[in-house]
Enzyme design. Structure first.
Site, PDB file in Angstrom:
ATOM      1  N   ASP A  52      21.346  13.989  38.294  1.00  0.00           N
ATOM      2  CA  ASP A  52      22.214  13.686  37.239  1.00  0.00           C
ATOM      3  C   ASP A  52      21.862  12.301  36.469  1.00  0.00           C
ATOM      4  O   ASP A  52      21.545  11.135  37.243  1.00  0.00           O
ATOM      5  CB  ASP A  52      23.552  13.597  37.882  1.00  0.00           C
ATOM      6  CG  ASP A  52      24.665  12.822  36.631  1.00  0.00           C
ATOM      7  OD1 ASP A  52      25.263  13.805  36.053  1.00  0.00           O
ATOM      8  OD2 ASP A  52      24.877  11.509  36.586  1.00  0.00           O
ATOM      9  N   TYR A 104      21.707   5.529  30.890  1.00  0.00           N
ATOM     10  CA  TYR A 104      21.128   4.732  32.063  1.00  0.00           C
ATOM     11  C   TYR A 104      19.812   4.270  31.768  1.00  0.00           C
ATOM     12  O   TYR A 104      19.274   3.287  32.554  1.00  0.00           O
ATOM     13  CB  TYR A 104      21.113   5.904  33.303  1.00  0.00           C
ATOM     14  CG  TYR A 104      22.380   6.579  33.540  1.00  0.00           C
ATOM     15  CD1 TYR A 104      23.629   5.724  33.114  1.00  0.00           C
ATOM     16  CD2 TYR A 104      22.453   7.512  34.570  1.00  0.00           C
ATOM     17  CE1 TYR A 104      24.773   6.354  33.513  1.00  0.00           C
ATOM     18  CE2 TYR A 104      23.607   8.022  34.779  1.00  0.00           C
ATOM     19  CZ  TYR A 104      24.903   7.452  34.452  1.00  0.00           C
ATOM     20  OH  TYR A 104      26.021   8.079  34.732  1.00  0.00           O
ATOM     21  N   LYS A 110      23.518  13.141  29.490  1.00  0.00           N
ATOM     22  CA  LYS A 110      24.844  12.851  28.798  1.00  0.00           C
ATOM     23  C   LYS A 110      24.620  12.121  27.370  1.00  0.00           C
ATOM     24  O   LYS A 110      23.507  11.279  27.293  1.00  0.00           O
ATOM     25  CB  LYS A 110      25.686  11.819  29.654  1.00  0.00           C
ATOM     26  CG  LYS A 110      25.811  12.598  30.994  1.00  0.00           C
ATOM     27  CD  LYS A 110      27.017  11.633  31.887  1.00  0.00           C
ATOM     28  CE  LYS A 110      26.578  11.825  33.267  1.00  0.00           C
ATOM     29  NZ  LYS A 110      25.767  11.306  33.997  1.00  0.00           N
ATOM     30  N   HIS A 152      29.414  11.888  27.212  1.00  0.00           N
ATOM     31  CA  HIS A 152      29.607  10.854  28.454  1.00  0.00           C
ATOM     32  C   HIS A 152      31.191  10.161  28.263  1.00  0.00           C
ATOM     33  O   HIS A 152      31.664  10.191  29.611  1.00  0.00           O
ATOM     34  CB  HIS A 152      28.713   9.648  28.237  1.00  0.00           C
ATOM     35  CG  HIS A 152      28.289   9.287  29.500  1.00  0.00           C
ATOM     36  ND1 HIS A 152      27.052   8.569  29.876  1.00  0.00           N
ATOM     37  CD2 HIS A 152      28.990   8.672  30.740  1.00  0.00           C
ATOM     38  CE1 HIS A 152      27.028   7.846  30.998  1.00  0.00           C
ATOM     39  NE2 HIS A 152      28.180   8.148  31.566  1.00  0.00           N
TER      40      HIS A 152
HETATM   41  N1  LIG Z   1      29.990  10.116  33.899  1.00  0.00           N
HETATM   42  C1  LIG Z   1      30.177   8.797  34.356  1.00  0.00           C
HETATM   43  O1  LIG Z   1      30.664   8.091  33.460  1.00  0.00           O
HETATM   44  C2  LIG Z   1      29.482   8.346  35.718  1.00  0.00           C
HETATM   45  C3  LIG Z   1      28.795   9.102  36.286  1.00  0.00           C
HETATM   46  N2  LIG Z   1      28.100   8.610  37.289  1.00  0.00           N
HETATM   47  C4  LIG Z   1      27.211   9.514  38.000  1.00  0.00           C
HETATM   48  O2  LIG Z   1      27.670   9.355  39.460  1.00  0.00           O
HETATM   49  C5  LIG Z   1      26.523   8.878  40.360  1.00  0.00           C
HETATM   50  C6  LIG Z   1      27.025   8.498  41.521  1.00  0.00           C
HETATM   51  O3  LIG Z   1      28.037   7.444  41.145  1.00  0.00           O
HETATM   52  P1  LIG Z   1      27.766   5.920  41.624  1.00  0.00           P
HETATM   53  O4  LIG Z   1      28.954   5.048  40.960  1.00  0.00           O
HETATM   54  O5  LIG Z   1      26.261   5.506  41.320  1.00  0.00           O
HETATM   55  O6  LIG Z   1      28.026   5.464  43.169  1.00  0.00           O
HETATM   56  P2  LIG Z   1      27.912   6.323  44.469  1.00  0.00           P
HETATM   57  O7  LIG Z   1      29.367   6.395  44.999  1.00  0.00           O
HETATM   58  O8  LIG Z   1      27.046   7.690  44.638  1.00  0.00           O
HETATM   59  O9  LIG Z   1      27.384   5.150  45.545  1.00  0.00           O
HETATM   60  C7  LIG Z   1      26.175   4.699  45.147  1.00  0.00           C
HETATM   61  C8  LIG Z   1      26.024   3.359  46.110  1.00  0.00           C
HETATM   62  O10 LIG Z   1      26.008   3.553  47.278  1.00  0.00           O
HETATM   63  C9  LIG Z   1      24.910   3.189  47.911  1.00  0.00           C
HETATM   64  N3  LIG Z   1      24.512   4.288  48.924  1.00  0.00           N
HETATM   65  C10 LIG Z   1      23.901   5.736  48.554  1.00  0.00           C
HETATM   66  N4  LIG Z   1      24.128   6.343  49.665  1.00  0.00           N
HETATM   67  C11 LIG Z   1      24.334   5.481  50.829  1.00  0.00           C
HETATM   68  C12 LIG Z   1      24.602   5.681  52.201  1.00  0.00           C
HETATM   69  N5  LIG Z   1      24.254   6.804  52.844  1.00  0.00           N
HETATM   70  N6  LIG Z   1      24.894   4.507  53.076  1.00  0.00           N
HETATM   71  C13 LIG Z   1      25.044   3.397  52.425  1.00  0.00           C
HETATM   72  N7  LIG Z   1      25.000   3.237  51.060  1.00  0.00           N
HETATM   73  C14 LIG Z   1      24.591   4.347  50.407  1.00  0.00           C
HETATM   74  C15 LIG Z   1      23.715   3.244  46.836  1.00  0.00           C
HETATM   75  O11 LIG Z   1      22.882   2.206  47.140  1.00  0.00           O
HETATM   76  P3  LIG Z   1      21.399   2.593  47.517  1.00  0.00           P
HETATM   77  O12 LIG Z   1      20.882   3.075  46.290  1.00  0.00           O
HETATM   78  O13 LIG Z   1      20.677   1.151  47.765  1.00  0.00           O
HETATM   79  O14 LIG Z   1      21.207   3.434  48.548  1.00  0.00           O
HETATM   80  C16 LIG Z   1      24.636   2.621  45.885  1.00  0.00           C
HETATM   81  O15 LIG Z   1      24.955   1.289  46.023  1.00  0.00           O
HETATM   82  C17 LIG Z   1      25.742   7.972  39.540  1.00  0.00           C
HETATM   83  O16 LIG Z   1      24.650   7.261  40.019  1.00  0.00           O
HETATM   84  C18 LIG Z   1      25.757   8.697  38.301  1.00  0.00           C
HETATM   85  O17 LIG Z   1      24.584   9.571  38.289  1.00  0.00           O
HETATM   86  C19 LIG Z   1      28.870   7.265  38.111  1.00  0.00           C
HETATM   87  C20 LIG Z   1      29.675   6.598  37.301  1.00  0.00           C
HETATM   88  C21 LIG Z   1      30.220   6.994  35.961  1.00  0.00           C
HETATM   89  O1  LIG Z   2      27.927   6.779  33.859  1.00  0.00           O
HETATM   90  C1  LIG Z   2      28.155   5.464  34.023  1.00  0.00           C
HETATM   91  C2  LIG Z   2      29.089   4.897  33.227  1.00  0.00           C
HETATM   92  O2  LIG Z   2      30.001   5.800  32.404  1.00  0.00           O
HETATM   93  C3  LIG Z   2      29.705   3.753  33.685  1.00  0.00           C
HETATM   94  O3  LIG Z   2      30.526   3.112  32.897  1.00  0.00           O
END
Ligand SMILES: NC(=O)C1=CN([C@@H]2O[C@H](COP(=O)(O)OP(=O)(O)OC[C@H]3O[C@@H](n4cnc5c(N)ncnc54)[C@H](OP(=O)(O)O)[C@@H]3O)[C@@H](O)[C@H]2O)C=CC1
Ligand SMILES: O=C[C@@H](O)CO
Length: 298
Positions: free
Chosen positions: A50, A55, A80, A111
């Site tokens: 994704d 990004y 997106k 998005h």
């Molecule tokens: N459509 C939208 O508006 C949005 C879409 N998204 C999408 O969803 C994805 C996921 O959401 P996101 O907000 O990034 O958060 P997540 O809930 O996926 O959490 C990510 C965080 O958790 C840490 N992490 C991951 N795996 C572990 C683990 N096993 N143990 C401990 N820490 C962990 C990562 O650090 P590290 O990398 O150091 O492991 C990072 O800091 C995004 O990356 C994006 O692709 C997100 C927000 C908005």
């Molecule tokens: O996808 C990530 C963003 O939408 C955060 O605001």
């Protein structure tokens, strides 16, 4: 949920395409680390990435995909359309495809339902809104550039507007929204299920510094299952019927998060997690020029 040859669990969309139950998120994954993360994820079995134009890492995501050696057609790629590109949908998809170095994406999402003016990000167009944007996104179907189209960050109010507009000929295949036990959005989930709109759960671990990791109910379930709290959170989403896209750039965590097969949560465990009293939201609409969320479930 069905099985296919590449990932053990998938969900079937309205088009018949199968979206894997778990993918790698890439929001906030740096340009210097995301290629390796994508390559590693694909090497341990992920078949779903994704990303988003916003990004700023689509190019590096594409590099990781190619470096993995996994054939493109075996990988689900979601990207997106960014908010300031709502009047430039054709240019937006072409830019993403060029960045990614691919001819098509499996899923193209709007998005946010915010048609932000590119010349002033604090303002919304006064002659354009997300209905106009969806009208343009629909035109991409049949071009070969997108296999499925959908939305993200749509609550019930905006979905109703979109679905009831006469210009809407194609229902969004997916709504990508924030879903974790502290933001379970039962009404929105039920609404999307009723309309046949599949859900992708973002911030499925609670994002960076997740407060969920201190939750006693989650910790006790994880301990009882012999799983990490993160694995339990991902399984909770999958058991509820949506795909999950945990972000990580850490090799061990990428591999550990993918452990979704061969075990499950009981109905009681799912229910306990769905009933946690605490609430928090990672993504608000404060930074947008238009209000997007209108109620507890949005
Ligand atoms: N459509 C939208 O508006 C949005 C879409 N998204 C999408 O969803 C994805 C996921 O959401 P996101 O907000 O990034 O958060 P997540 O809930 O996926 O959490 C990510 C965080 O958790 C840490 N992490 C991951 N795996 C572990 C683990 N096993 N143990 C401990 N820490 C962990 C990562 O650090 P590290 O990398 O150091 O492991 C990072 O800091 C995004 O990356 C994006 O692709 C997100 C927000 C908005
Ligand atoms: O996808 C990530 C963003 O939408 C955060 O605001």
């Amino acid at each position: 949920m069905a099985d296919n040859q590449y990932t053990k669990k998938t969900y079937t969309l309205a088009s018949g395409d199968k979206i894997p139950a778990i993918g790698l998120g890439t929001w906030q994954s740096g340009k210097n680390e995301v290629s390796e993360a994508v390559k590693h994820a694909l090497s341990v079995g992920y078949r779903y990435i994704d990303t988003a134009l916003a990004y700023g890492n689509e190019h590096e995501v594409g590099e990781g995909i190619r470096a993995s050696g996994v054939p493109r057609e075996q990988i689900w790629v979601t990207t997106k359309l960014d908010n300031p590109w709502h009047k430039r949908v054709a240019e937006g998809i072409d830019t993403s495809l060029k960045n990614l170095g691919t001819d098509y994406v499996d899923l193209y999402l709007m998005h946010w339902p915010s048609s932000t003016r590119p010349d002033d990000l604090s303002k919304h167009y006064d002659d354009w809104n997300f209905i106009d944007t969806w009208r343009e996104i629909q035109k991409l179907v049949g071009t070969g550039k997108v296999r499925n189209i959908g939305v993200s960050n749509f609550g019930i109010t905006n979905l109703e507007k979109l679905l009831n507009d006469p210009s809407t000929k194609i229902k969004p295949a997916v709504n990508q929204i924030e879903l974790h036990p502290n933001n379970p959005s039962p009404k929105l989930v039920a609404y999307c299920k009723e309309k046949g709109i599949h859900l992708t759960g973002y911030s499925c671990l609670g994002s960076t510094n997740s407060p969920l990791y201190k939750d006693e109910t989650l910790l006790s379930i994880a301990q009882a299952k012999g799983k990490t709290p993160q694995q339990v959170l991902l399984q909770w989403g999958i058991r509820n019927g949506w795909d999950v896209i945990p972000k990580s750039v850490n090799k061990d965590r990428i591999a550990g998060n993918f452990d979704i097969d061969g075990w499950s949560l009981t109905d009681e465990e799912v229910q306990k997690l769905s009933s946690l009293p605490d609430r928090f939201k990672v993504c608000s609409d404060d930074w947008l020029p238009v209000k997007v969320f209108f109620g507890d479930d949005e």
